[in-house]
Write an enzyme that holds these catalytic residues in place. Structure first.
Site, short mmCIF file in Angstrom:
data_model
loop_
_atom_site.label_atom_id
_atom_site.label_comp_id
_atom_site.label_asym_id
_atom_site.label_seq_id
_atom_site.Cartn_x
_atom_site.Cartn_y
_atom_site.Cartn_z
N CYS A 1 -9.50 8.54 -69.90
CA CYS A 1 -9.58 8.23 -68.47
C CYS A 1 -10.68 8.98 -67.72
CB CYS A 1 -8.23 8.51 -67.79
SG CYS A 1 -6.99 7.32 -68.32
P1 NAD Z 1 -5.22 1.27 -74.69
O1 NAD Z 1 -6.58 1.05 -75.22
O2 NAD Z 1 -4.37 2.33 -75.30
O3 NAD Z 1 -4.39 -0.09 -74.75
C1 NAD Z 1 -4.87 -1.34 -74.38
C2 NAD Z 1 -4.11 -2.39 -75.20
O4 NAD Z 1 -4.45 -3.68 -74.71
C3 NAD Z 1 -4.43 -2.37 -76.67
O5 NAD Z 1 -3.23 -2.24 -77.43
C4 NAD Z 1 -5.11 -3.74 -76.92
O6 NAD Z 1 -4.83 -4.26 -78.21
C5 NAD Z 1 -4.48 -4.56 -75.81
N1 NAD Z 1 -5.21 -5.77 -75.46
C6 NAD Z 1 -6.53 -5.91 -75.18
N2 NAD Z 1 -6.81 -7.20 -74.90
C7 NAD Z 1 -5.66 -7.90 -74.99
C8 NAD Z 1 -5.30 -9.25 -74.82
N3 NAD Z 1 -6.22 -10.17 -74.50
N4 NAD Z 1 -4.02 -9.61 -74.99
C9 NAD Z 1 -3.09 -8.70 -75.32
N5 NAD Z 1 -3.36 -7.39 -75.51
C10 NAD Z 1 -4.62 -7.00 -75.34
O7 NAD Z 1 -5.40 1.53 -73.13
P2 NAD Z 1 -4.57 2.55 -72.21
O8 NAD Z 1 -4.94 3.94 -72.49
O9 NAD Z 1 -3.14 2.16 -72.22
O10 NAD Z 1 -5.21 2.18 -70.79
C11 NAD Z 1 -5.00 0.92 -70.18
C12 NAD Z 1 -5.52 0.98 -68.77
O11 NAD Z 1 -4.74 1.92 -68.00
C13 NAD Z 1 -6.97 1.44 -68.63
O12 NAD Z 1 -7.57 0.78 -67.56
C14 NAD Z 1 -6.83 2.91 -68.31
O13 NAD Z 1 -7.93 3.41 -67.59
C15 NAD Z 1 -5.58 2.91 -67.44
N6 NAD Z 1 -4.85 4.17 -67.45
C16 NAD Z 1 -4.70 4.88 -68.61
C17 NAD Z 1 -3.97 6.06 -68.60
C18 NAD Z 1 -3.81 6.88 -69.86
O14 NAD Z 1 -3.38 8.02 -69.77
N7 NAD Z 1 -4.12 6.34 -71.03
C19 NAD Z 1 -3.37 6.52 -67.42
C20 NAD Z 1 -3.51 5.76 -66.25
C21 NAD Z 1 -4.26 4.59 -66.28
#
Ligand code: NAD
Length: 449
Positions: free
Chosen positions: A279
């Site tokens: 992030c």
């Molecule tokens: P991540 O990469 O761990 O997970 C994303 C998931 O989306 C993956 O499993 C991927 O396979 C799936 N995906 C992608 N395209 C897809 C589709 N077309 N259909 C179905 N699934 C699909 O990401 P994350 O760390 O969970 O982060 C997600 C969002 O949340 C980002 O924008 C991030 O900035 C935000 N965020 C993350 C955190 C954190 O601590 N990781 C905290 C707050 C906000």
């Protein structure tokens, strides 16, 4: 409420499981079949404290996983988009957001019932209104605010404490395109009574998330800049920070001499080897690019990134002041995850440190209580891995503490059993500086030899 969560990574899976635990009927969607198989078998694909228990309690009851987005959207009232939003080198990369928006729009086209689409991913201000909404409208042939609802609901959970954060939110931000969409999000979050709710428009909701992350990143780089100066001039940054923290504006004095609340936001005011994760780095860079495009450059945030990029180098400089030639030196890298409590190594300072060590032909042995699998996928057999801390430090010329894993606090005891004692470079200032014979710490003047 029937909820579909699209993308079951750190945010999607934790959100889905927590909402299911709170009684909603949740379906988690991912395009990766393996993740869905693991979820349905109650085996979390990621390491997060309490997640396995949560899955055990909800899977087959109020939670299930699927790769069938169409079926999930058709059979839910509200969809939360939680796919990744990486930085592409120039700006935020919205390709996954665009893909999912199109897919959902195509389902809404065939769906008679009103559906609400909520962006939970971190996206730059304007994305929900100017990217997601037009794609949904085009793919569905319907109108947002009339035929379907649109919202933006940023997520503030911290990896490593994700379930506690989600279950006990400090605030919930709801950005809605119209009253009906806001009402749907209110209903979704009605399972969290007595929490401050900010109801606003999508662009403001998007900005709130970047404002929070950019400030936290700024606090870290500020601390590192002070720490680097302290080290140069012979002051210990830990003492300097302690003195600063006691200011009642940072650590309020409670009435009737009640104890002050530690640690609060000041945990981000500590010097170390830099921030990483999925992030802060990408979000700060995305906001800088966004500001640049908007004609409002952000020199402060540019400096935040510059300081952070240099910080892992501080660890190497310490090491090289003892071992100018690292060829064949055995260096134990302790901690690979970007923070304790997670197996996430994305943009971890450990990655930079290990790569630099390999360039200098050091022999690297790595230990992390949960991130070995992720590290192996990244480094394969270019480094050695150990599953026990004591084995990782055996025979090492130097130890580098990169992640603040609590078990590293027992290092002084372990290190004392070796003769001669290895050098310890503490990138998180987590063990007392006089607890081992050869100690170097960020924000502390180097050993005089
Ligand atoms: P991540 O990469 O761990 O997970 C994303 C998931 O989306 C993956 O499993 C991927 O396979 C799936 N995906 C992608 N395209 C897809 C589709 N077309 N259909 C179905 N699934 C699909 O990401 P994350 O760390 O969970 O982060 C997600 C969002 O949340 C980002 O924008 C991030 O900035 C935000 N965020 C993350 C955190 C954190 O601590 N990781 C905290 C707050 C906000």
């Amino acid at each position: 409420m029937r909820v579909s969560v699209i993308g079951t990574g750190y945010v999607g899976l934790v959100s889905g499981a927590c909402l299911a635990m709170k009684g909603h009927d949740v379906v988690c969607v991912d395009k990766v079949q393996q993740k869905i198989g693991q979820i349905n078998a109650c085996t979390p694909p990621i390491h997060e404290d309490g997640l396995a228990d949560l899955l055990c309690q909800t899977v087959g009851q109020t939670l299930h996983g699927t790769t069938d987005l169409r079926d999930a959207v058709l059979n839910s009232d509200i969809s939360l988009i939680a796919v990744g939003t990486p930085f592409d080198g120039n700006e935020i990369d919205l390709r996954y957001i665009r893909d999912v928006s199109r897919q959902i729009g195509e389902v809404i086209k065939d769906k008679d019932a009103y559906h609400v689409v909520v962006v939970k991913s971190t996206v730059v201000p304007g994305t929900t209104d100017t990217v997601v909404t037009p794609i949904l409208e085009e793919a569905s042939g319907k109108r947002a605010g009339q035929d379907f609802g649109i919202g933006m609901n940023p997520e503030f959970l911290k990896e490593g404490e994700a379930i506690t954060d989600f279950m006990h939110p400090d605030r919930i931000v709801i950005g809605g395109g119209d009253d009906r969409a806001i009402a749907a999000m209110d209903e979704l979050y009605s399972v969290f009574p007595n929490v401050d709710i900010v109801r606003t428009n999508p662009a403001t909701a998007e900005m709130i998330k970047y404002t929070a992350n950019s400030l936290l990143a700024t606090l870290i780089s500020f601390s590192n800049e002070i720490g680097n100066l302290c080290a140069k001039v012979g002051v210990d940054v830990v003492e300097a920070m302690e003195g600063m923290h006691l200011d009642k504006r940072f650590t309020p004095i409670l009435p009737e001499n009640a104890e002050r609340i530690w640690p609060g936001f000041i945990t981000y005011l500590a010097a170390g080897c830099g921030f990483g994760g999925s992030c802060f780095p990408k979000d700060v860079k995305a906001l800088i690019a966004y500001g640049e495009n908007a004609g409002s450059p952000m020199p402060l945030l540019n400096a935040v990134m510059q300081t952070n990029n240099k910080q892992p180098g501080q660890m190497l400089d310490r090491l090289k002041s003892h071992f100018p030639d690292l060829r064949g030196k055995r260096i134990a890298v302790l901690g690979l995850a970007f923070k304790p409590g997670t197996d996430d190594i994305r943009e971890s300072p450990a990655l930079t440190i290990v790569h630099k060590l390999l360039t200098e032909q050091a022999e690297v042995v790595a230990y992390d209580p949960v991130a070995r699998h992720e590290a192996e996928a990244h480094f394969s057999d270019s480094i050695a891995y150990e599953d026990e801390l004591s084995r990782a430090i055996e025979g090492a010329d130097a130890l580098m503490i990169v992640t603040r894993w609590p078990e590293f606090s027992k290092l002084p005891e372990l290190v004392k059993t070796f003769v001669p004692q290895p050098l310890v470079i503490d990138g998180r200032r987590m063990i007392p500086k006089d607890s081992v014979a050869n100690y170097e710490g960020i924000g502390l003047q180097g050993l005089v030899r």
